[in-house]
Design a protein around this motif. Sequence first.
Motif, PDB file in Angstrom:
ATOM      1  N   LEU A  30       0.831  -1.212   0.000  1.00 15.14           N
ATOM      2  CA  LEU A  30       0.000   0.000   0.000  1.00 15.14           C
ATOM      3  C   LEU A  30       0.864   1.260   0.000  1.00 15.14           C
ATOM      4  N   LEU A  31       1.918   1.249   0.788  1.00 11.80           N
ATOM      5  CA  LEU A  31       2.826   2.397   0.806  1.00 11.80           C
ATOM      6  C   LEU A  31       3.493   2.585  -0.553  1.00 11.80           C
ATOM      7  N   GLY A  32       3.913   1.488  -1.156  1.00 12.14           N
ATOM      8  CA  GLY A  32       4.526   1.557  -2.492  1.00 12.14           C
ATOM      9  C   GLY A  32       3.551   2.063  -3.531  1.00 12.14           C
ATOM     10  N   ALA A  33       2.310   1.583  -3.472  1.00 16.77           N
ATOM     11  CA  ALA A  33       1.290   2.036  -4.416  1.00 16.77           C
ATOM     12  C   ALA A  33       0.999   3.522  -4.218  1.00 16.77           C
ATOM     13  N   GLY A  34       0.949   3.952  -2.978  1.00 12.87           N
ATOM     14  CA  GLY A  34       0.735   5.371  -2.696  1.00 12.87           C
ATOM     15  C   GLY A  34       1.880   6.226  -3.221  1.00 12.87           C
ATOM     16  N   ALA A  35       3.096   5.740  -3.054  1.00 14.93           N
ATOM     17  CA  ALA A  35       4.265   6.471  -3.557  1.00 14.93           C
ATOM     18  C   ALA A  35       4.243   6.549  -5.075  1.00 14.93           C
ATOM     19  N   VAL A  36       3.867   5.465  -5.739  1.00 14.11           N
ATOM     20  CA  VAL A  36       3.795   5.456  -7.202  1.00 14.11           C
ATOM     21  C   VAL A  36       2.703   6.408  -7.680  1.00 14.11           C
ATOM     22  N   PHE A  37       1.564   6.414  -7.006  1.00 14.02           N
ATOM     23  CA  PHE A  37       0.477   7.325  -7.358  1.00 14.02           C
ATOM     24  C   PHE A  37       0.931   8.778  -7.222  1.00 14.02           C
ATOM     25  N   CYS A  38       1.579   9.087  -6.115  1.00  8.06           N
ATOM     26  CA  CYS A  38       2.071  10.458  -5.886  1.00  8.06           C
ATOM     27  C   CYS A  38       3.125  10.839  -6.923  1.00  8.06           C
ATOM     28  N   ALA A  39       3.982   9.898  -7.299  1.00  5.11           N
ATOM     29  CA  ALA A  39       5.003  10.176  -8.314  1.00  5.11           C
ATOM     30  C   ALA A  39       4.358  10.477  -9.659  1.00  5.11           C
ATOM     31  N   GLY A  40       3.332   9.726 -10.020  1.00  5.13           N
ATOM     32  CA  GLY A  40       2.617   9.980 -11.273  1.00  5.13           C
ATOM     33  C   GLY A  40       1.966  11.354 -11.271  1.00  5.13           C
ATOM     34  N   ALA A  41       1.345  11.701 -10.144  1.00  5.80           N
ATOM     35  CA  ALA A  41       0.726  13.023 -10.033  1.00  5.80           C
ATOM     36  C   ALA A  41       1.774  14.124 -10.131  1.00  5.80           C
ATOM     37  N   ALA A  42       2.917  13.922  -9.490  1.00  4.77           N
ATOM     38  CA  ALA A  42       3.985  14.925  -9.526  1.00  4.77           C
ATOM     39  C   ALA A  42       4.526  15.092 -10.942  1.00  4.77           C
ATOM     40  N   ILE A  43       4.637  14.008 -11.675  1.00  2.00           N
ATOM     41  CA  ILE A  43       5.118  14.088 -13.055  1.00  2.00           C
ATOM     42  C   ILE A  43       4.125  14.884 -13.905  1.00  2.00           C
ATOM     43  N   GLY A  44       2.852  14.647 -13.723  1.00  3.03           N
ATOM     44  CA  GLY A  44       1.825  15.404 -14.446  1.00  3.03           C
ATOM     45  C   GLY A  44       1.903  16.892 -14.150  1.00  3.03           C
ATOM     46  N   TRP A  45       2.058  17.227 -12.889  1.00  2.10           N
ATOM     47  CA  TRP A  45       2.178  18.642 -12.505  1.00  2.10           C
ATOM     48  C   TRP A  45       3.453  19.244 -13.082  1.00  2.10           C
ATOM     49  N   GLN A  46       4.535  18.475 -13.089  1.00  2.00           N
ATOM     50  CA  GLN A  46       5.813  18.958 -13.624  1.00  2.00           C
ATOM     51  C   GLN A  46       5.709  19.218 -15.122  1.00  2.00           C
ATOM     52  N   LEU A  47       5.001  18.354 -15.843  1.00  5.45           N
ATOM     53  CA  LEU A  47       4.823  18.547 -17.279  1.00  5.45           C
ATOM     54  C   LEU A  47       3.949  19.761 -17.580  1.00  5.45           C
ATOM     55  N   ALA A  48       3.029  20.082 -16.696  1.00  4.44           N
ATOM     56  CA  ALA A  48       2.132  21.222 -16.895  1.00  4.44           C
ATOM     57  C   ALA A  48       2.777  22.550 -16.522  1.00  4.44           C
TER      58      ALA A  48
END
Length: 170
Positions: free
Chosen positions: A5-23
């Motif tokens: 669950l912690l790993g999945a949460g970290a992956v989700f947050c990383a994906g969101a951060a990448i999206g924000w970084q691209l924007a």
Amino acid sequence: MLLRLLGAGAVFCAGAAIGWQLAQPLRRRPEELRSLAAGLALLETEIAYGATPLPAALERAASAGPPAAALYGRAAALCRQGRLPSEALEEALAELYANSSLTAADRQALSLLARVLGASDRADQARHLRLCRERLAAAEAQAEAERQRHERVYRQLGLAAGAAAAILLL
């Protein structure tokens, strides 16, 4: 299970951060163009109406905001070191371009101005400054439209990719 669950949460947050970084460049570009155009307006006023020497006029144009301060402030410093205004603005533009969200077309508009800055009379320089400002205003309108179309898509895509990767981990 907790580790997954912690790993999945970290992956989700990383994906969101990448999206924000691209924007982020989409969000910054209209602001940068607005600041540079405001600096050009100040520069035009100083040259056309104040008959201010170019290094001092560039220093005053640097008060327009963060990217304008970097561009016009650096160009003023280079002029004070004895560089030609066209060379100074071109070098400052190259330094700014490396750390900004400006496109090649934005750089070209400013580069065309750099070639004539300080090389003609006040009226001609004012005309070139006005033309460059109009080009930047058109680029700003285009950048704002692009931001409105694509910024949210990048953020949502980052969230969706992060969620999909997190689901695959579980």
